[in-house]
Design a protein around this motif. Sequence first.
Motif, short mmCIF file in Angstrom:
data_model
loop_
_atom_site.label_atom_id
_atom_site.label_comp_id
_atom_site.label_asym_id
_atom_site.label_seq_id
_atom_site.Cartn_x
_atom_site.Cartn_y
_atom_site.Cartn_z
N GLY A 8 -5.97 10.59 1.94
CA GLY A 8 -7.11 10.10 1.19
C GLY A 8 -6.76 9.36 -0.08
N LEU A 9 -5.50 9.36 -0.50
CA LEU A 9 -5.11 8.66 -1.72
C LEU A 9 -4.15 7.53 -1.38
N VAL A 10 -4.66 6.32 -1.44
CA VAL A 10 -3.86 5.13 -1.18
C VAL A 10 -3.97 4.24 -2.40
N VAL A 11 -2.84 3.83 -2.94
CA VAL A 11 -2.83 2.90 -4.05
C VAL A 11 -2.15 1.63 -3.59
N GLN A 66 0.86 -1.18 0.00
CA GLN A 66 0.00 0.00 0.00
C GLN A 66 0.90 1.24 0.00
N TYR A 67 0.70 2.10 -0.99
CA TYR A 67 1.42 3.36 -1.06
C TYR A 67 0.47 4.49 -0.67
N GLU A 80 9.67 10.10 -3.96
CA GLU A 80 9.60 11.20 -2.99
C GLU A 80 8.17 11.60 -2.68
N ASP A 81 7.23 11.28 -3.58
CA ASP A 81 5.83 11.64 -3.37
C ASP A 81 5.13 10.72 -2.38
N VAL A 82 5.73 9.58 -2.10
CA VAL A 82 5.09 8.59 -1.24
C VAL A 82 5.35 8.94 0.22
N LYS A 83 4.28 9.03 1.00
CA LYS A 83 4.39 9.40 2.41
C LYS A 83 4.58 8.19 3.32
#
Length: 74
Positions: free
Chosen positions: A13-16, A7-8, A53-56
């Motif tokens: 609210g945005l999980v892929v 899970q990224y 870098e966009d992945v929290k």
Amino acid sequence: MKKYVIQYHIEKGLVVERTVEANSKEEVAEMVQAEQIVQYEDNFGELNLFNKEDVKLVKIKDHVDPVFTSRRGG
């Protein structure tokens, strides 16, 4: 090999997520750390790419096959 779900969490609210096969969660973690670009295919068949870098947050969990039940009215 077992199936795992990665899970990224991109933003609130945005999980892929995507499913991969590996021998252990540690092996999956090594794959995730080696990636520079996160990619996943959405429900419409489109390939989406994100910079690492966009992945929290990244979560790795065991894959569970969906359970389908049926109810018959009486």
